[in-house]
Design an enzyme around this catalytic site. Structure first.
Site, mmCIF file in Angstrom:
data_model
loop_
_atom_site.group_PDB
_atom_site.id
_atom_site.type_symbol
_atom_site.label_atom_id
_atom_site.label_comp_id
_atom_site.label_asym_id
_atom_site.label_seq_id
_atom_site.Cartn_x
_atom_site.Cartn_y
_atom_site.Cartn_z
ATOM 1 N N LYS A 1 -13.077 10.431 1.485
ATOM 2 C CA LYS A 1 -13.607 9.520 2.382
ATOM 3 C C LYS A 1 -13.614 10.090 3.954
ATOM 4 O O LYS A 1 -14.516 10.039 4.638
ATOM 5 C CB LYS A 1 -12.551 8.361 2.423
ATOM 6 C CG LYS A 1 -12.859 7.142 3.230
ATOM 7 C CD LYS A 1 -12.000 6.034 3.127
ATOM 8 C CE LYS A 1 -11.972 5.141 4.449
ATOM 9 N NZ LYS A 1 -11.041 4.178 4.371
ATOM 10 N N ALA B 1 1.873 0.556 -4.696
ATOM 11 C CA ALA B 1 0.548 1.247 -4.770
ATOM 12 C C ALA B 1 0.668 2.383 -5.793
ATOM 13 O O ALA B 1 1.814 3.094 -5.969
ATOM 14 C CB ALA B 1 0.267 1.833 -3.601
ATOM 15 N N GLU B 2 -0.425 2.524 -6.426
ATOM 16 C CA GLU B 2 -0.526 3.632 -7.655
ATOM 17 C C GLU B 2 -0.019 5.201 -6.935
ATOM 18 O O GLU B 2 0.486 5.734 -7.687
ATOM 19 C CB GLU B 2 -1.813 3.449 -8.266
ATOM 20 C CG GLU B 2 -3.069 3.483 -7.517
ATOM 21 C CD GLU B 2 -3.621 2.296 -7.041
ATOM 22 O OE1 GLU B 2 -2.676 1.342 -6.696
ATOM 23 O OE2 GLU B 2 -4.702 1.914 -6.770
ATOM 24 N N PRO C 1 0.997 -1.279 0.082
ATOM 25 C CA PRO C 1 0.198 -0.067 0.108
ATOM 26 C C PRO C 1 0.956 1.263 0.110
ATOM 27 O O PRO C 1 2.241 1.174 -0.110
ATOM 28 C CB PRO C 1 -0.870 -0.166 1.274
ATOM 29 C CG PRO C 1 0.353 -0.650 2.104
ATOM 30 C CD PRO C 1 1.092 -1.655 1.346
ATOM 31 N N GLN D 1 -8.835 9.474 -0.623
ATOM 32 C CA GLN D 1 -8.871 9.361 0.977
ATOM 33 C C GLN D 1 -9.445 10.834 1.811
ATOM 34 O O GLN D 1 -10.024 10.506 2.750
ATOM 35 C CB GLN D 1 -7.300 9.082 1.450
ATOM 36 C CG GLN D 1 -6.757 7.725 0.937
ATOM 37 C CD GLN D 1 -7.572 6.504 1.605
ATOM 38 O OE1 GLN D 1 -7.750 6.594 2.603
ATOM 39 N NE2 GLN D 1 -7.988 5.707 0.722
ATOM 40 N N CYS E 1 -2.652 1.293 9.836
ATOM 41 C CA CYS E 1 -3.576 0.079 9.730
ATOM 42 C C CYS E 1 -3.821 0.048 11.308
ATOM 43 O O CYS E 1 -4.922 -0.546 11.844
ATOM 44 C CB CYS E 1 -3.073 -1.100 9.161
ATOM 45 S SG CYS E 1 -1.433 -1.493 9.524
ATOM 46 N N GLU F 1 -13.008 1.900 9.385
ATOM 47 C CA GLU F 1 -11.553 2.435 9.482
ATOM 48 C C GLU F 1 -11.614 3.589 8.851
ATOM 49 O O GLU F 1 -11.814 3.606 7.618
ATOM 50 C CB GLU F 1 -10.478 1.496 8.801
ATOM 51 C CG GLU F 1 -9.309 1.955 8.936
ATOM 52 C CD GLU F 1 -8.216 0.657 8.261
ATOM 53 O OE1 GLU F 1 -8.517 0.184 7.144
ATOM 54 O OE2 GLU F 1 -7.077 0.490 8.736
ATOM 55 N N PRO G 1 -6.476 -3.439 -9.839
ATOM 56 C CA PRO G 1 -7.373 -4.154 -10.816
ATOM 57 C C PRO G 1 -6.789 -5.025 -11.983
ATOM 58 O O PRO G 1 -7.277 -5.896 -12.476
ATOM 59 C CB PRO G 1 -8.696 -3.435 -11.202
ATOM 60 C CG PRO G 1 -8.733 -2.424 -10.122
ATOM 61 C CD PRO G 1 -7.298 -2.224 -9.828
ATOM 62 N N GLU H 1 -1.997 -8.304 5.505
ATOM 63 C CA GLU H 1 -1.814 -7.468 6.519
ATOM 64 C C GLU H 1 -3.084 -6.351 6.468
ATOM 65 O O GLU H 1 -2.773 -5.823 5.223
ATOM 66 C CB GLU H 1 -0.656 -6.577 6.588
ATOM 67 C CG GLU H 1 0.359 -7.625 7.103
ATOM 68 C CD GLU H 1 0.455 -7.863 8.354
ATOM 69 O OE1 GLU H 1 -0.209 -7.482 9.197
ATOM 70 O OE2 GLU H 1 1.677 -8.811 8.493
HETATM 71 P P1 NAI Z 1 -6.355 -1.227 -1.245
HETATM 72 O O1 NAI Z 1 -6.335 -2.412 -0.441
HETATM 73 O O2 NAI Z 1 -7.153 -1.181 -2.576
HETATM 74 O O3 NAI Z 1 -4.821 -1.120 -2.124
HETATM 75 C C1 NAI Z 1 -3.712 -1.687 -1.464
HETATM 76 C C2 NAI Z 1 -3.035 -2.189 -2.723
HETATM 77 O O4 NAI Z 1 -3.487 -3.006 -3.169
HETATM 78 C C3 NAI Z 1 -2.717 -1.265 -3.739
HETATM 79 O O5 NAI Z 1 -1.298 -1.539 -4.277
HETATM 80 C C4 NAI Z 1 -3.616 -1.388 -4.910
HETATM 81 O O6 NAI Z 1 -3.133 -1.136 -6.106
HETATM 82 C C5 NAI Z 1 -3.780 -2.817 -4.760
HETATM 83 N N1 NAI Z 1 -4.899 -3.375 -5.207
HETATM 84 C C6 NAI Z 1 -6.149 -2.678 -5.377
HETATM 85 N N2 NAI Z 1 -6.988 -3.547 -5.817
HETATM 86 C C7 NAI Z 1 -6.532 -4.912 -6.218
HETATM 87 C C8 NAI Z 1 -6.977 -6.065 -6.927
HETATM 88 N N3 NAI Z 1 -8.445 -6.031 -7.128
HETATM 89 N N4 NAI Z 1 -6.219 -6.977 -7.031
HETATM 90 C C9 NAI Z 1 -4.932 -6.923 -6.504
HETATM 91 N N5 NAI Z 1 -4.318 -5.697 -6.052
HETATM 92 C C10 NAI Z 1 -5.335 -4.833 -5.743
HETATM 93 O O7 NAI Z 1 -6.436 0.218 -0.573
HETATM 94 P P2 NAI Z 1 -6.643 1.685 -0.941
HETATM 95 O O8 NAI Z 1 -7.849 1.529 -2.113
HETATM 96 O O9 NAI Z 1 -5.546 2.424 -1.306
HETATM 97 O O10 NAI Z 1 -7.469 2.268 0.372
HETATM 98 C C11 NAI Z 1 -8.692 2.069 0.745
HETATM 99 C C12 NAI Z 1 -8.618 1.881 2.176
HETATM 100 O O11 NAI Z 1 -7.848 0.809 2.506
HETATM 101 C C13 NAI Z 1 -8.035 2.953 3.114
HETATM 102 O O12 NAI Z 1 -8.971 3.934 3.321
HETATM 103 C C14 NAI Z 1 -7.762 2.081 4.323
HETATM 104 O O13 NAI Z 1 -8.871 2.172 5.192
HETATM 105 C C15 NAI Z 1 -7.317 0.737 4.047
HETATM 106 N N6 NAI Z 1 -6.001 0.660 3.907
HETATM 107 C C16 NAI Z 1 -5.287 -0.089 4.690
HETATM 108 C C17 NAI Z 1 -3.828 0.003 4.746
HETATM 109 C C18 NAI Z 1 -3.269 -0.888 5.571
HETATM 110 O O14 NAI Z 1 -1.994 -0.823 6.115
HETATM 111 N N7 NAI Z 1 -3.720 -2.020 6.276
HETATM 112 C C19 NAI Z 1 -3.072 0.429 3.762
HETATM 113 C C20 NAI Z 1 -3.720 1.162 2.745
HETATM 114 C C21 NAI Z 1 -5.359 1.213 2.644
#
Ligand code: NAI
Ligand code: MG
Length: 533
Positions: free
Chosen positions: A384, A226-227, A199, A381, A334, A431, A258, A300
């Site tokens: 949100k 992450a993008e 992320p 974000q 997180c 969250e 995606p 995670e």
């Molecule tokens: P996300 O979970 O969608 O993105 C995290 C990673 O997953 C990025 O590299 C993204 O490109 C990738 N990803 C997204 N869709 C995917 C798919 N279908 N297949 C494979 N990889 C994929 O999280 P996002 O959209 O950046 O943030 C949304 C929420 O997620 C945040 O508001 C927060 O609540 C939570 N988050 C939690 C994190 C943590 O440390 N546990 C880190 C980032 C976000």
């Protein structure tokens, strides 16, 4: 440097948001006015060159097969920092082929563990040498305070790689007894090609938590960044190259979830997947892994961690620690202590002091010395979080301070504190991932234990007390992967991290992470002359 700005489209998104506009919303109260500029100074020049924007595949920086690029933005302004090669399924295929070859034929798993360890140590030395440049890139792309990047995060990265360099030549199997004339041993072998999806909140620390143990164990890697934050991982890939890592051992693909992410999670030639991000995407990648080749997955994911402040706590210290537990990294953690439970006897005093502390938090350009909080990472974000603030007000929580955007460009949000938060409010359940503290009142320990555990998450918990028995009892009953007592967010290379329940599967860091990247082979040899034993 490009100065194109990507519009945040605030008003359109707000009117179609998941939260309806209500009578008491920040809009109707008239305090939330996007056209009113709060003057933030001109952004400070990060003073670092962007040298690497292409994909790192097979030891070289290459364009995406499609030739496409995407902009990575400066969260302080929404301006374009650089256009970065946009990898998709075809690039993931290329990267997996390179990683496969480096594993199946290449030198890496066959090299002595000592040689591998020396390459990791050389890489750590290069990280140290380029610490400030890497920190500047991390701050520019993500928005976190430069002092945090330069003095805490990049040094932690260096420390972590040295820690795993130390493990490389200490990984070995066991012998086991058997009920019969057999000699039994286990071999601990690398698992193969590891797919890793990270992320944007700690771009390089998440890189290190995954790459460090995978390389120490002799695996090869395809990592998707992450993008929002592609730049720093590309930079450190060049340092790996300089440290002597053979081509194909580490491949870094920038791109979207995606497309590139899904292609990696569902790839038939990837032997293991590690993911950090949202619980929703965690579920999606687990399904992709199951539907393809059943690769094992570590996850995670999100959290809604309780921070419990008992009646015997030193209130001033508890206020400061609870503030840090929530607001650190713009609240984008997180494991943020995002449900601040306070005993009723100290509640009023705590709320007053928490409000005062948040109100004096220094928000501004993350490159400026002394700034505690920069902008949120991106427009999604930002929106949100503002929506959750609105939901908190509408559901009847008391907005003690903050609640609004800061300035009129970039993604800055005022440090926000809600009191009178109830368990069933959205701000107490979801969250938020932003600078929004929710304070809840409790009467006794039995009650707070039930409430703290009443969540789909189980990543972390904090306890503030001077009573040893209270600390020990709460520690045992809280269902969370990390429990911090009279401290919070203490991370160390050797301390494992991971979640219970929907916060994830498996543990990263420390000795525990090694098992994610190893296969155990049992070898049983029949003994010719059992009577001699
Ligand atoms: P996300 O979970 O969608 O993105 C995290 C990673 O997953 C990025 O590299 C993204 O490109 C990738 N990803 C997204 N869709 C995917 C798919 N279908 N297949 C494979 N990889 C994929 O999280 P996002 O959209 O950046 O943030 C949304 C929420 O997620 C945040 O508001 C927060 O609540 C939570 N988050 C939690 C994190 C943590 O440390 N546990 C880190 C980032 C976000
Ligand atoms: Mg960015």
């Amino acid at each position: 440097m490009a100065t194109r700005r990507i519009s945040c489209l605030l008003s359109r998104t707000f009117s179609s948001s998941i939260f309806p506009r209500g009578r008491n919303s920040v809009f109707s109260r008239g305090t939330y006015n996007y056209s009113t500029a709060v003057s933030l100074e001109e952004p400070i020049n990060p003073n670092v060159d962007i040298k690497f924007t292409r994909l790192f595949i097979n030891g070289q920086f290459v364009d995406a097969a499609s030739g496409k690029t995407f902009p990575t933005l400066d969260p302080r302004t929404g301006d374009v920092i650089a256009n970065v090669a946009e990898g998709d399924a075809e690039d993931i295929n290329r990267a997996v082929s390179a990683a496969r070859k480096a594993f199946d034929e290449g030198p890496w798993p066959r090299m002595t563990a000592y040689e591998r360890s020396k390459i990791l140590l050389r890489f750590a030395d290069l990280l140290e040498k380029h610490n400030d440049e890497i920190a500047a890139l991390e701050t520019w792309d993500n928005g976190k305070p430069y002092e945090q990047s330069a003095k805490v995060e990049i040094p932690m990265l260096t420390r972590l790689f040295r820690y795993y360099a130390g493990w490389a030549d200490k990984i070995h199997g066991l012998t086991a007894p058997a009920d019969g004339p057999y000699h039994v041993q286990t071999l601990h072998e690398p698992i193969g090609v590891a797919g890793q999806i990270i992320p944007w909140n700690f771009p390089l620390l998440m890189f290190a938590w995954k790459v460090g143990p995978a390389l120490a164990c002799g695996n090869t890697i395809v990592l998707k960044t992450a993008e929002q934050t592609p730049l720093s991982a590309l930079y450190v890939s060049s340092l790996f190259h300089e440290a002597g890592l053979p081509a194909g051992v580490l491949n870094v693909v920038s791109g979207f979830g995606p497309t590139a992410g899904a292609a990696l999670a569902s790839h038939m030639k990837v032997d293991k997947l590690a993911f950090t991000g949202s619980t929703e995407t965690g579920k999606a990648v687990l399904q992709l892994a199951a539907k393809s080749n059943l690769k094992p997955v570590t996850l995670e994911l999100g959290g809604k961690s309780p921070f419990i402040i008992c009646e015997d706590a030193d209130v001033d210290k508890a206020v400061e620690m609870a503030h840090f537990a929530l607001f650190f990294n713009q609240g984008q953690c997180c494991c943020a202590g995002s449900r601040t439970f306070v005993h009723e006897r100290i509640y009023d005093e705590f709320v007053e002091k928490a409000k005062a502390r948040a109100a004096k938090r220094i928000v501004g350009d993350p490159f400026k010395n002394g700034v505690e909080q920069g902008p949120q990472v991106d427009c999604d974000q930002f929106k949100k979080i503002l929506n959750y603030i609105r939901s908190g007000i509408e559901s009847g929580a008391t907005l003690e301070t903050g609640g609004e955007r800061l300035g009129n460009k970039g993604y800055y949000i005022q440090p926000t504190v809600f009191s009178d938060v109830k368990d069933d409010m959205l701000i107490a359940k979801d969250e938020i991932f932003g600078p929004v503290q929710s304070i809840l009142k409790f009467k006794d320990l039995n009650e707070v234990i039930q409430r703290a555990n009443d969540t789909r998450y189980g990543l972390a918990a904090g306890i503030f007390t001077q009573n040893l028995d209270t600390a020990n009892t709460l520690t045992r009953v809280l269902r969370a992967g990390s429990v911090w007592i009279n401290c919070f967010d203490v991370f160390d290379a050797a301390i494992p991290f991971g979640g219970y329940k929907m916060s994830g599967h498996g543990r990263e860091k420390g000795i525990y992470s090694l098992s994610n990247y190893l296969q155990v082979k049992a070898v049983i040899t029949a003994l010719k002359n059992p009577t001699w034993l």
